[in-house]
Every structure is written in structure tokens, then in C-alpha cells.
Scaffold this motif. Structure first.
Motif, PDB file in Angstrom:
ATOM      1  N   LEU A  72      24.321 -55.655 -40.426  1.00 11.22           N
ATOM      2  CA  LEU A  72      25.082 -56.768 -40.981  1.00 11.22           C
ATOM      3  C   LEU A  72      26.112 -57.328 -40.003  1.00 11.22           C
ATOM      4  N   HIS A  73      26.825 -56.440 -39.325  1.00 10.77           N
ATOM      5  CA  HIS A  73      27.954 -56.870 -38.508  1.00 10.77           C
ATOM      6  C   HIS A  73      27.720 -56.669 -37.012  1.00 10.77           C
ATOM      7  N   GLY A  74      26.521 -56.235 -36.611  1.00  9.47           N
ATOM      8  CA  GLY A  74      26.240 -56.009 -35.210  1.00  9.47           C
ATOM      9  C   GLY A  74      26.018 -57.293 -34.428  1.00  9.47           C
ATOM     10  N   TYR A  75      26.150 -57.186 -33.133  1.00 11.63           N
ATOM     11  CA  TYR A  75      26.054 -58.355 -32.253  1.00 11.63           C
ATOM     12  C   TYR A  75      24.693 -59.032 -32.375  1.00 11.63           C
ATOM     13  N   TYR A  76      23.617 -58.245 -32.359  1.00 18.85           N
ATOM     14  CA  TYR A  76      22.282 -58.841 -32.395  1.00 18.85           C
ATOM     15  C   TYR A  76      21.914 -59.373 -33.773  1.00 18.85           C
ATOM     16  N   ALA A  77      22.734 -59.090 -34.780  1.00 17.49           N
ATOM     17  CA  ALA A  77      22.495 -59.648 -36.114  1.00 17.49           C
ATOM     18  C   ALA A  77      23.132 -61.025 -36.271  1.00 17.49           C
ATOM     19  N   GLN A  78      23.843 -61.481 -35.223  1.00 18.02           N
ATOM     20  CA  GLN A  78      24.578 -62.742 -35.342  1.00 18.02           C
ATOM     21  C   GLN A  78      23.742 -63.964 -34.998  1.00 18.02           C
ATOM     22  N   GLY A  79      22.501 -63.767 -34.533  1.00 20.38           N
ATOM     23  CA  GLY A  79      21.655 -64.912 -34.186  1.00 20.38           C
ATOM     24  C   GLY A  79      21.318 -64.917 -32.716  1.00 20.38           C
ATOM     25  N   ASP A  80      20.943 -66.087 -32.190  1.00 19.66           N
ATOM     26  CA  ASP A  80      20.524 -66.231 -30.804  1.00 19.66           C
ATOM     27  C   ASP A  80      21.735 -66.095 -29.893  1.00 19.66           C
ATOM     28  N   VAL A  81      21.710 -65.081 -29.015  1.00 18.99           N
ATOM     29  CA  VAL A  81      22.858 -64.812 -28.150  1.00 18.99           C
ATOM     30  C   VAL A  81      22.574 -65.185 -26.699  1.00 18.99           C
ATOM     31  N   PHE A  82      21.415 -65.799 -26.452  1.00 24.57           N
ATOM     32  CA  PHE A  82      21.026 -66.113 -25.085  1.00 24.57           C
ATOM     33  C   PHE A  82      21.371 -67.562 -24.731  1.00 24.57           C
ATOM     34  N   GLY A  83      21.448 -67.831 -23.426  1.00 23.71           N
ATOM     35  CA  GLY A  83      21.585 -69.196 -22.952  1.00 23.71           C
ATOM     36  C   GLY A  83      23.011 -69.705 -22.919  1.00 23.71           C
ATOM     37  N   GLN A  84      23.140 -71.015 -22.639  1.00 25.17           N
ATOM     38  CA  GLN A  84      24.460 -71.623 -22.476  1.00 25.17           C
ATOM     39  C   GLN A  84      25.294 -71.519 -23.741  1.00 25.17           C
ATOM     40  N   LYS A  85      24.643 -71.581 -24.918  1.00 24.48           N
ATOM     41  CA  LYS A  85      25.394 -71.533 -26.170  1.00 24.48           C
ATOM     42  C   LYS A  85      25.677 -70.100 -26.626  1.00 24.48           C
ATOM     43  N   GLY A  86      25.085 -69.123 -25.953  1.00 26.82           N
ATOM     44  CA  GLY A  86      25.318 -67.733 -26.312  1.00 26.82           C
ATOM     45  C   GLY A  86      26.459 -67.148 -25.493  1.00 26.82           C
ATOM     46  N   ASP A  87      26.414 -65.822 -25.306  1.00 23.29           N
ATOM     47  CA  ASP A  87      27.476 -65.150 -24.571  1.00 23.29           C
ATOM     48  C   ASP A  87      27.081 -64.819 -23.142  1.00 23.29           C
ATOM     49  N   PHE A  88      25.805 -64.952 -22.819  1.00 26.67           N
ATOM     50  CA  PHE A  88      25.369 -64.723 -21.444  1.00 26.67           C
ATOM     51  C   PHE A  88      24.092 -65.516 -21.206  1.00 26.67           C
ATOM     52  N   ILE A  89      23.803 -65.772 -19.950  1.00 22.12           N
ATOM     53  CA  ILE A  89      22.599 -66.507 -19.581  1.00 22.12           C
ATOM     54  C   ILE A  89      21.873 -65.704 -18.514  1.00 22.12           C
ATOM     55  N   THR A  90      20.556 -65.598 -18.624  1.00 29.43           N
ATOM     56  CA  THR A  90      19.769 -64.766 -17.728  1.00 29.43           C
ATOM     57  C   THR A  90      19.049 -65.611 -16.693  1.00 29.43           C
ATOM     58  N   SER A  91      18.556 -64.958 -15.654  1.00 30.77           N
ATOM     59  CA  SER A  91      17.888 -65.664 -14.550  1.00 30.77           C
ATOM     60  C   SER A  91      16.738 -66.556 -15.019  1.00 30.77           C
ATOM     61  N   PRO A  92      15.849 -66.096 -15.918  1.00 31.49           N
ATOM     62  CA  PRO A  92      14.763 -66.977 -16.359  1.00 31.49           C
ATOM     63  C   PRO A  92      15.251 -68.233 -17.061  1.00 31.49           C
TER      64      PRO A  92
END
Length: 455
Positions: A72-92
Motif C-alpha cells: 500500500l505505502h511502498g515506493y513501487y506501489a505509487q505508480g510509474d517511477v521511471f523517466g523525467q516525471k519519475g524519480d530517476f531516469i535510466t540509460s535506455p
């Protein structure tokens, strides 16, 4: 003086202005209940404090699991965390060139193995599926391997992310006649007679770590405890969650077992701390068993992550909105990560039938495989000046020696005999000349990179 009719009428009008409705006059004079105070540090912080009160301080690995994976309260339960709108962006997500050159390296290993008739690709923690999409798009432009790829296996335990990956890769795999499947954990992946290629990109940095400090009495575990200065109602010098790191007074089972898993840790001086990721050791070991099992078709793969060929004692950190924040600031709202000890991964592969290469900086890996040639081809076909600039900036960010180019390391794993050079990784104490197998593979890689598909 006797009030006249007009005076009495005015008096009644004035009184009526201040007359309370009957529903209000009947209310109790007892004080109203106050609204509940907001939970300091967030709901997960409250759960963590209650857990510590009930069972004692938490190992750092358990804290990470709570923060990242609570349903319920975990980071990965909050939705899409990737990319410019997330908290980090990956090489791909930054540039397609990254995935294309990973694919070129896999192609060279496939060709060096004699171009087997059947092969499969495994990815650990595939995120949105962007990397696999780029890899498949590149590989399927080469007829020999396009016909050989029979399966893509994604190790992913999130149903939400599986849906995202299916949306991105489903049609692509279907059109190429490639079976797309998922496993919850790497232990479910079985050895195969097919040539197996694997990718683990920014996977091991998310593995839970345990933290230990070397003392005069041996190793002691550093755990997550409640800060004595914490007050749920008043401002205090503690973190908003009321949590802190504290050294256990007595030895624990983990403090006796985990530091003994590498002889390197016993050599640390008193006062040193070390982060150990037991899950990383077990997962890497399993990959080695899958590739090197007797009767298996062999294989090769890449581990790309930040870290180095050493242990770390203070790399554990939290990312939120692309910035580093306090690890105890509103647990469950930030990504938690730690540097990867590549030597520990290598140690896990002992006697597995596999051999490791590197690690080398990401910039060296990409440049040697032909990043500049590939970038030029994309620039030549870019439709607008704005697109050209985006392509250029993305590629430069991947190889920035003050950023991702040096922070990210690339380690290869193969079933190739260790005395054979595997381009672009150097072979220690070997004469590297133009007729070496590694140089030949490098020529193939550069040629493939410059002739790859346009945008």
C-alpha cells in the motif's frame, strides 16, 4: 418609563437578530473532538515505528523492503517511477543508442558461439521494457539471429509493470515469432539447451543491503531504530519519520554470517562499515548456474550498474525528484539504492562454469562498440534540428566522464574460456594486436553499429 408599542416592536426585532436556531441551542457544551493530527513522516513511518517497538530494530535490508515493496505505502506501489516525471531516469530512456549497442555486443557473442540455431534473451528487472524493445529491434535486423531468437524471458514480480512491458513488447514479439514470458524470480528460470543471453541493467543496485561495522569485538550490525529525540507532536532534531541508524550492542546471526561470505571483509580496519547484499550474491550465482550448467547451451550477458570493483560502506541513499534526499524522509516516497560491489558478484560465480569480464566504465564500453558511428547515422536521418540536438545530448550524457560515463560500470559474463579476449573488455596481461579474436569482434561490432537501422 413604560415602553410604547413601537419601542417593544423594535426590541423584539433586535432580539430576533441574535436568537440562535433551536438545533444550535440544543448542542452539548462539551468540547468538540479535535481532528486527527497528520501522521508525522507518513503512514509507512508509523508502521515502521510500531514494528520496531514490537520486535526491535530493523536490519537495513528489511527497511529497504518495507520502503520499496509495501503493497500500500511502498515506493513501487505509487505508480510509474521511471523517466523525467519519475524519480530517476535510466540509460535506455535517455538514448536508444544504449540498447542498440548492448544488442550489438550480444550479437558478437552469439556469432562467436557459432551462431546457434536457437537462442533466448533474459532480462532482470526490465522496467518499462524500453531496453528490451531497443535490443530486439536491433537484433531482428540481422537475419541469422532474427530466426534464432525463440524466447524473451522477463524476471518481474509486479503485475502492474508486467502490463506495461506486455503493452510495449507484446506486438513486437508476436510479429517476430518470439515467445514472451515472465517469472517472479530468477530461481524459476531453468537452464536450457538454447544459447542464453541475459541483461541486468540497474537491477542489482535495488537489492536490499545489510550494513555492518567492524569493531574491536568483531562485526556489529547497523540497524534502523527509533530516534530518542523523536517527538510526534513537537519539532525535534530527528528526521521527520523519527528513525535513525544505530549500531547493535551485541552480535547478531547476520553479523556472524554475512561478513564471512568474502575474505575481503575480514581485512577491513576497525571502524569501517560495509554494505552487503546477500540477494545479489544468490541471484548472480543462479545466473551463472543457468548459463554454465552441464548440457546447457552456454551464453553471455551484461551487468550494468553504478558501483565498482570494491566494497562500499556509505553508498546507501535515497532519490526523489531526481535529487538525493535523507534516507528517512517520508519512507516509501523515494527510491532507495546502494552501489554494486562487482567483486562480490564475481565471487558468487566461482566454479559455475562462467567467467567475468571487467567491469569497465560505461563510456569505454559504448565508445569502443561504435557509439560515435551510430550517433552519426541517426543524426544524418534526423528530420529536424531539434531532433538532432536531442540525439546528440542523449548520447553525450551516456558517455559523460563526470557523470554516467564513469559512474556506471559494465561487467560481462560468458561461458567462453577465460584466455579468450572478449571485445570490448581487455584481457589482462595479453598482447592485444590486430589479429586477436577480440579485435575481430570489435570490427564486427563497429560495422554493425554504423549500419544499424535508422530512427
Amino acid at each position: 418609563m413604560v415602553a410604547g408599542p413601537a419601542t417593544r416592536s423594535l426590541k423584539r426585532q433586535i432580539q430576533s437578530l441574535f436568537k440562535l436556531p433551536s438545533c444550535v441551542r440544543c448542542l452539548s457544551t462539551a468540547p468538540l473532538p479535535s481532528a486527527p493530527l497528520p501522521v508525522k513522516g507518513g503512514p509507512l513511518a508509523s508502521l515502521l515505528r510500531n514494528s520496531i517497538k514490537a520486535t526491535g530494530p530493523l536490519p537495513l535490508s528489511r527497511y529497504m523492503q518495507f520502503c520499496l515493496s509495501h503493497p500500500l505505502h511502498g515506493y513501487y506501489a505509487q505508480g510509474d517511477v521511471f523517466g523525467q516525471k519519475g524519480d530517476f531516469i535510466t540509460s535506455p530512456e535517455i538514448s536508444q543508442i544504449f540498447g542498440e549497442l548492448v544488442a550489438i555486443w550480444l550479437l558478437t557473442r552469439y556469432m562467436s558461439a557459432g551462431s546457434p540455431k536457437r537462442c533466448r534473451i533474459i532480462e532482470l528487472g526490465p522496467g518499462r521494457g524500453t531496453l528490451m524493445e531497443d535490443v530486439l529491434r536491433t537484433l531482428t535486423t540481422f537475419p541469422a539471429i532474427r530466426e534464432a531468437i525463440k524466447g524473451v524471458v522477463l524476471v518481474e514480480n509486479s503485475e502492474n509493470m508486467r502490463a506495461v512491458q506486455s503493452e510495449k513488447l507484446g506486438k513486437q514479439c508476436e510479429q517476430a515469432g518470439i515467445a514472451l514470458s515472465w517469472h517472479d524470480k530468477v530461481d524459476d528460470v531453468e537452464p536450457s539447451e538454447d544459447f542464453t543471453m541475459f541483461i541486468a541493467h540497474e537491477f542489482f543496485d535495488a537489492m536490499p543491503v545489510n550494513l555492518f561495522e567492524r569493531t574491536n569485538d568483531g562485526f556489529r550490525e547497523v540497524c534502523v531504530d527509533i530516534d530518542p529525540a523523536y517527538d510526534p507532536l513537537l519539532p525535534s532534531p530527528s528526521s521527520s519519520s523519527g528513525l535513525r541508524l544505530a549500531i547493535a550492542r551485541d552480535s547478531t546471526t547476520l553479523a556472524s554470517v554475512l561478513p564471512a561470505t568474502s575474505v575481503r571483509f575480514a581485512e577491513l580496519p576497525v571502524g569501517s562499515r560495509v554494505e552487503i547484499a546477500p540477494d545479489s550474491w544468490q541471484i548472480m550465482r543462479r545466473i551463472g548456474e543457468v548459463l554454465g550448467a552441464e548440457g546447457a547451451g552456454g551464453g553471455a550477458g551484461l551487468v550494468v550498474d553504478y558501483g565498482g570493483d570494491q566494497s562500499f560502506g556509505s553508498s546507501f541513499r535515497a532519490f526523489k525528484n531526481h535529487k538525493i534526499v535523507d534516507i528517512f524522509e517520508e519512507p516509501g516516497t523515494a527510491d532507495l539504492t546502494a552501489n554494486v560491489d562487482f567483486t562480490y558478484l564475481k565471487e558468487s560465480l566461482a566454479d559455475s562454469g562462467t567467467h567475468t569480464l571487467g567491469p569497465i566504465p560505461q563510456s569505454a564500453f559504448l565508445l569502443r562498440l561504435g557509439l560515435q558511428a551510430r550517433l552519426q547515422k541517426l543524426l544524418d536521418s534526423a528530420p529536424t534540428p531539434e531532433r538532432k540536438e536531442d540525439l546528440r545530448q542523449g548520447a553525450m550524457r551516456l558517455i559523460d566522464r563526470l557523470g554516467m560515463g564513469s559512474q556506471y560500470q559494465v561487467m560481462g559474463v560468458t561461458t567462453t574460456p577465460p584466455e579468450v579476449e572478449v571485445y570490448p573488455f581487455p584481457l589482462p596481461s595479453a598482447d592485444q594486436n590486430d589479429s586477436s579474436p577480440g579485435k575481430a569482434a570489435g570490427d564486427v561490432a563497429s560495422s554493425a553499429a554504423s549500419s544499424g537501422p535508422s530512427e
